[in-house]
Motif scaffolding. Structure first.
Motif, short mmCIF file in Angstrom:
data_model
loop_
_atom_site.label_atom_id
_atom_site.label_comp_id
_atom_site.label_asym_id
_atom_site.label_seq_id
_atom_site.Cartn_x
_atom_site.Cartn_y
_atom_site.Cartn_z
N ALA A 86 0.83 -1.21 0.00
CA ALA A 86 0.00 0.00 0.00
C ALA A 86 0.87 1.26 0.00
O ALA A 86 0.58 2.23 -0.71
N ALA A 87 1.94 1.24 0.77
CA ALA A 87 2.86 2.38 0.79
C ALA A 87 3.55 2.55 -0.56
O ALA A 87 3.74 3.68 -1.03
N LEU A 88 3.89 1.45 -1.19
CA LEU A 88 4.49 1.51 -2.53
C LEU A 88 3.49 2.06 -3.54
O LEU A 88 3.85 2.85 -4.42
N LEU A 89 2.24 1.70 -3.40
CA LEU A 89 1.19 2.22 -4.28
C LEU A 89 1.05 3.73 -4.11
O LEU A 89 0.95 4.48 -5.08
N ARG A 90 1.08 4.21 -2.86
CA ARG A 90 1.00 5.65 -2.60
C ARG A 90 2.21 6.38 -3.20
O ARG A 90 2.09 7.47 -3.75
N LYS A 91 3.37 5.76 -3.07
CA LYS A 91 4.59 6.34 -3.64
C LYS A 91 4.46 6.43 -5.16
O LYS A 91 4.83 7.44 -5.78
N ALA A 92 3.94 5.38 -5.79
CA ALA A 92 3.76 5.37 -7.23
C ALA A 92 2.75 6.42 -7.68
O ALA A 92 2.95 7.09 -8.71
N VAL A 93 1.67 6.57 -6.93
CA VAL A 93 0.65 7.57 -7.28
C VAL A 93 1.26 8.97 -7.28
O VAL A 93 1.06 9.76 -8.20
N GLU A 94 2.03 9.28 -6.25
CA GLU A 94 2.67 10.60 -6.17
C GLU A 94 3.68 10.79 -7.29
O GLU A 94 3.78 11.86 -7.88
N SER A 95 4.42 9.74 -7.59
CA SER A 95 5.41 9.82 -8.67
C SER A 95 4.72 10.03 -10.02
O SER A 95 5.19 10.84 -10.84
N ILE A 96 3.63 9.36 -10.26
CA ILE A 96 2.88 9.53 -11.51
C ILE A 96 2.31 10.94 -11.59
O ILE A 96 2.36 11.59 -12.65
N ARG A 97 1.79 11.45 -10.47
CA ARG A 97 1.23 12.81 -10.46
C ARG A 97 2.31 13.82 -10.82
O ARG A 97 2.10 14.72 -11.64
N ARG A 98 3.49 13.66 -10.23
CA ARG A 98 4.58 14.60 -10.51
C ARG A 98 5.05 14.49 -11.95
O ARG A 98 5.32 15.51 -12.60
N LYS A 131 14.51 13.91 -14.96
CA LYS A 131 15.36 12.71 -14.86
C LYS A 131 15.14 12.00 -13.52
O LYS A 131 15.10 10.78 -13.46
N TYR A 132 14.97 12.79 -12.46
CA TYR A 132 14.73 12.20 -11.15
C TYR A 132 13.42 11.41 -11.13
O TYR A 132 13.36 10.30 -10.59
N GLN A 133 12.39 11.96 -11.74
CA GLN A 133 11.10 11.26 -11.77
C GLN A 133 11.19 9.98 -12.59
O GLN A 133 10.60 8.97 -12.23
N GLU A 134 11.95 10.02 -13.69
CA GLU A 134 12.13 8.80 -14.48
C GLU A 134 12.84 7.73 -13.67
O GLU A 134 12.46 6.56 -13.71
N LEU A 135 13.87 8.14 -12.93
CA LEU A 135 14.59 7.18 -12.08
C LEU A 135 13.69 6.62 -10.99
O LEU A 135 13.77 5.44 -10.65
#
Length: 190
Positions: A86-98, A131-135
């Protein structure tokens, strides 16, 4: 007739060591310059402020993961795998938003940079953030694959759907707030 004096050239013997010393000094200076230049660049990049604020979802996931990876913590005190997912999913959601925000404003940044309305530092900051977001997305893909092979195909569509739902919820909330403000203004005029 004018007689020109004869000039004789003297041949001075040059040792093979002389060109080697010249090449050695030149290479040493080039290496020294390169080291100093790179250090200054890294120092300048380290002082740049990120475009986005701190990603708390990423920090939470990393802390939970570190807690599970710590061998001194007993098995019953470790974080459950579902909580980590669930925490990884939240991290992914924020990364996708950014990532979506950066892509949304890409043409604006490029146009402003071409017109000279934003400086090199800010544009470089923007490129570094991309580049940071891609990484970060690549890191998330690796984490997802470490939990279950092939889970990426369902994980990212789910994360995108959550991201879109949150964006829609924010827009609806902003519309409701604006509606209330306009209603109050209308009531004051009448």
């Amino acid at each position: 007739m004018d007689e020109q004096p004869e000039t004789t050239q003297e041949n001075i013997p040059i040792s093979i060591i002389t060109p080697l010393i010249y090449v050695g000094v030149t290479l040493s200076l080039f290496i020294l310059f390169s080291i100093i230049y790179r250090r200054k660049r890294v120092e300048n990049l380290s002082h740049m402020q990120p475009i986005f604020k701190t990603n708390y979802n990423s920090e939470i996931y990393n802390e939970l993961k570190a807690k599970n990876d710590d061998p001194s913590i007993k098995k019953e005190n470790k974080v459950h795998e579902k909580v980590l997912k669930a925490a990884l999913l939240r991290k992914a959601v924020e990364s996708i938003r950014r990532s979506m925000k950066l892509k949304e404003f890409e043409s604006s940044f490029n146009k402003l940079y071409q017109l000279g309305l934003i400086g090199d530092d800010f544009y470089k900051q923007y490129e570094i953030q991309i580049k940071y977001q891609e990484l970060e997305i690549k890191e998330i893909v690796q984490e997802v694959e470490s939990y279950k092979k092939g889970w990426v195909q369902t994980f990212f569509p789910l994360a995108q759907e959550i991201c879109f739902n949150e964006a829609l919820r924010r827009r609806l909330k902003a519309t409701d707030e604006r509606s209330e403000v306009l209603t109050e203004l209308w009531d004051l005029k009448t």
